[in-house]
Design a protein around this motif. Structure first.
Motif, PDB file in Angstrom:
ATOM      1  N   VAL A 122     -40.678   5.630 -12.948  1.00 41.17           N
ATOM      2  CA  VAL A 122     -40.136   5.428 -11.603  1.00 41.17           C
ATOM      3  C   VAL A 122     -38.831   4.641 -11.687  1.00 41.17           C
ATOM      4  N   LEU A 123     -38.830   3.580 -12.496  1.00 41.91           N
ATOM      5  CA  LEU A 123     -37.634   2.751 -12.640  1.00 41.91           C
ATOM      6  C   LEU A 123     -36.497   3.516 -13.311  1.00 41.91           C
ATOM      7  N   ILE A 124     -36.841   4.302 -14.348  1.00 43.44           N
ATOM      8  CA  ILE A 124     -35.807   5.068 -15.046  1.00 43.44           C
ATOM      9  C   ILE A 124     -35.134   6.049 -14.095  1.00 43.44           C
ATOM     10  N   ASN A 125     -35.917   6.705 -13.264  1.00 45.04           N
ATOM     11  CA  ASN A 125     -35.361   7.750 -12.398  1.00 45.04           C
ATOM     12  C   ASN A 125     -34.746   7.215 -11.107  1.00 45.04           C
ATOM     13  N   LEU A 126     -35.292   6.137 -10.558  1.00 48.15           N
ATOM     14  CA  LEU A 126     -34.749   5.615  -9.304  1.00 48.15           C
ATOM     15  C   LEU A 126     -33.756   4.471  -9.559  1.00 48.15           C
ATOM     16  N   ALA A 127     -34.207   3.424 -10.242  1.00 53.03           N
ATOM     17  CA  ALA A 127     -33.286   2.318 -10.556  1.00 53.03           C
ATOM     18  C   ALA A 127     -32.181   2.795 -11.492  1.00 53.03           C
ATOM     19  N   GLY A 128     -32.514   3.731 -12.389  1.00 51.22           N
ATOM     20  CA  GLY A 128     -31.504   4.271 -13.300  1.00 51.22           C
ATOM     21  C   GLY A 128     -30.387   4.985 -12.556  1.00 51.22           C
ATOM     22  N   ASN A 129     -30.745   5.718 -11.511  1.00 55.14           N
ATOM     23  CA  ASN A 129     -29.721   6.400 -10.705  1.00 55.14           C
ATOM     24  C   ASN A 129     -28.881   5.405  -9.918  1.00 55.14           C
ATOM     25  N   LEU A 130     -29.491   4.314  -9.485  1.00 48.66           N
ATOM     26  CA  LEU A 130     -28.717   3.269  -8.811  1.00 48.66           C
ATOM     27  C   LEU A 130     -27.716   2.627  -9.769  1.00 48.66           C
ATOM     28  N   ALA A 131     -28.139   2.444 -11.012  1.00 45.83           N
ATOM     29  CA  ALA A 131     -27.311   1.739 -11.996  1.00 45.83           C
ATOM     30  C   ALA A 131     -26.231   2.616 -12.619  1.00 45.83           C
ATOM     31  N   ALA A 132     -26.453   3.940 -12.673  1.00 48.40           N
ATOM     32  CA  ALA A 132     -25.562   4.824 -13.431  1.00 48.40           C
ATOM     33  C   ALA A 132     -24.101   4.720 -12.990  1.00 48.40           C
ATOM     34  N   CYS A 176     -29.519  19.474  -9.146  1.00 44.74           N
ATOM     35  CA  CYS A 176     -28.569  19.117  -8.091  1.00 44.74           C
ATOM     36  C   CYS A 176     -29.412  18.565  -6.951  1.00 44.74           C
ATOM     37  N   ASP A 177     -29.460  17.241  -6.861  1.00 43.53           N
ATOM     38  CA  ASP A 177     -30.409  16.569  -5.967  1.00 43.53           C
ATOM     39  C   ASP A 177     -29.660  15.623  -5.036  1.00 43.53           C
ATOM     40  N   VAL A 178     -29.829  15.805  -3.743  1.00 43.90           N
ATOM     41  CA  VAL A 178     -29.144  14.953  -2.778  1.00 43.90           C
ATOM     42  C   VAL A 178     -29.604  13.503  -2.922  1.00 43.90           C
ATOM     43  N   ASP A 179     -30.836  13.285  -3.400  1.00 40.79           N
ATOM     44  CA  ASP A 179     -31.314  11.918  -3.601  1.00 40.79           C
ATOM     45  C   ASP A 179     -30.576  11.230  -4.741  1.00 40.79           C
ATOM     46  N   ASP A 180     -30.218  11.991  -5.779  1.00 45.31           N
ATOM     47  CA  ASP A 180     -29.401  11.429  -6.853  1.00 45.31           C
ATOM     48  C   ASP A 180     -28.050  10.997  -6.309  1.00 45.31           C
ATOM     49  N   LEU A 181     -27.482  11.827  -5.451  1.00 45.92           N
ATOM     50  CA  LEU A 181     -26.191  11.482  -4.848  1.00 45.92           C
ATOM     51  C   LEU A 181     -26.314  10.203  -4.021  1.00 45.92           C
ATOM     52  N   ILE A 182     -27.384  10.094  -3.241  1.00 46.38           N
ATOM     53  CA  ILE A 182     -27.593   8.907  -2.410  1.00 46.38           C
ATOM     54  C   ILE A 182     -27.725   7.656  -3.272  1.00 46.38           C
ATOM     55  N   ASN A 184     -26.884   7.207  -6.580  1.00 46.73           N
ATOM     56  CA  ASN A 184     -25.672   6.947  -7.361  1.00 46.73           C
ATOM     57  C   ASN A 184     -24.600   6.272  -6.504  1.00 46.73           C
ATOM     58  N   ALA A 185     -24.356   6.842  -5.318  1.00 46.51           N
ATOM     59  CA  ALA A 185     -23.325   6.307  -4.429  1.00 46.51           C
ATOM     60  C   ALA A 185     -23.710   4.926  -3.902  1.00 46.51           C
ATOM     61  N   ALA A 186     -24.997   4.724  -3.624  1.00 40.63           N
ATOM     62  CA  ALA A 186     -25.448   3.420  -3.114  1.00 40.63           C
ATOM     63  C   ALA A 186     -25.236   2.329  -4.157  1.00 40.63           C
ATOM     64  N   GLY A 187     -25.545   2.626  -5.413  1.00 40.14           N
ATOM     65  CA  GLY A 187     -25.344   1.645  -6.473  1.00 40.14           C
ATOM     66  C   GLY A 187     -23.882   1.298  -6.640  1.00 40.14           C
ATOM     67  N   ALA A 188     -23.020   2.317  -6.602  1.00 38.12           N
ATOM     68  CA  ALA A 188     -21.577   2.086  -6.740  1.00 38.12           C
ATOM     69  C   ALA A 188     -21.028   1.307  -5.558  1.00 38.12           C
ATOM     70  N   PHE A 189     -21.523   1.590  -4.367  1.00 39.91           N
ATOM     71  CA  PHE A 189     -21.038   0.913  -3.168  1.00 39.91           C
ATOM     72  C   PHE A 189     -21.513  -0.538  -3.133  1.00 39.91           C
TER      73      PHE A 189
END
Length: 214
Positions: A122-132, A176-182, A184-189
């Motif tokens: 869960v952390l790898i896929n969710l927190a990892g996308n936030l951190a990427a 191609c996942d809209v959740d990944d976009l959400i 990734n962008a949230a972590g960067a923002f």
């Protein structure tokens, strides 16, 4: 003596980078997250020694070059993670499409609640996308002053992440996942917002001063 020290550090850094690229791209080689972080820390430490062991190492030009090289290394790590990394199954030819916001996030949380997957995944896929893409929130405004403006930075990061999602789908290196976009962008923002706060704001603006404010 200091010149010899810098030369040795530069040679060690170059050798480390070559080994890093080789093991990451070698077919069948899987590099764990711990090893990836170790490579990144070693590269940063050696590059710091190369840049700042020389008199005048704190000059604006040297400081800008230092962070520009770190940004380049981060881009290499990000591209490898997104398109080539065997540790994340990039060579398996798997792709998918999700256009429903928060569906993938809910599925991961539901699967964890039911005991079907571990907290690690869960952390790898969710927190990892936030951190990427989170480092973008520092590097872009630090190196490119226009990226300190909300209506420049947000579209830049959104388009960047969307392009990655489409390319992963087309090259079958991910979904191609809209959740990944959400995520990734949230972590960067989030990091971008932190960089607006003192004392981070002053630090970021010193790396690449705006014209007329040197």
């Amino acid at each position: 003596m200091k010149t010899l020290f810098r030369i040795l550090c530069f040679c060690a850094m170059t050798a480390l980078l070559v080994i890093n690229v080789y093991v990451e791209l070698k077919p069948g080689m899987v590099v764990g997250i711990g090893a990836k972080l170790a490579y990144a820390c070693a590269f940063t430490a050696l590059w710091s020694m190369v840049c700042f062991s020389k008199p005048g190492g704190g000059s604006p030009a040297r400081r800008h070059g230092y962070y520009l090289a770190l940004f380049g290394y981060y881009i290499w790590m990000l591209l490898n993670l997104l398109f080539f990394d065997a540790a994340f199954g990039r060579a398996d030819g798997v792709s998918g499409l999700n256009r429903v916001p928060f569906l993938t996030i809910r599925n991961y949380l539901r699967a964890y609640a039911l005991g079907n997957i571990s907290l690690k995944w869960v952390l790898i896929n969710l927190a990892g996308n936030l951190a990427a893409f989170a480092p973008m929130g520092f590097f872009l405004p630090a190196l490119y002053p226009k990226q300190r403006k909300f209506f420049v930075y947000v579209p830049t990061v959104t388009v960047m992440v969307a392009l990655v999602e489409v390319l992963q789908y087309l090259t079958r290196t991910g979904s191609c996942d809209v959740d990944d976009l959400i995520l990734n962008a949230a972590g960067a923002f989030a990091v971008w917002l932190v960089c607006l706060l003192p004392p981070f704001r002053g630090w970021v603006r010193q790396i690449t001063p705006e014209k007329g404010r040197r």
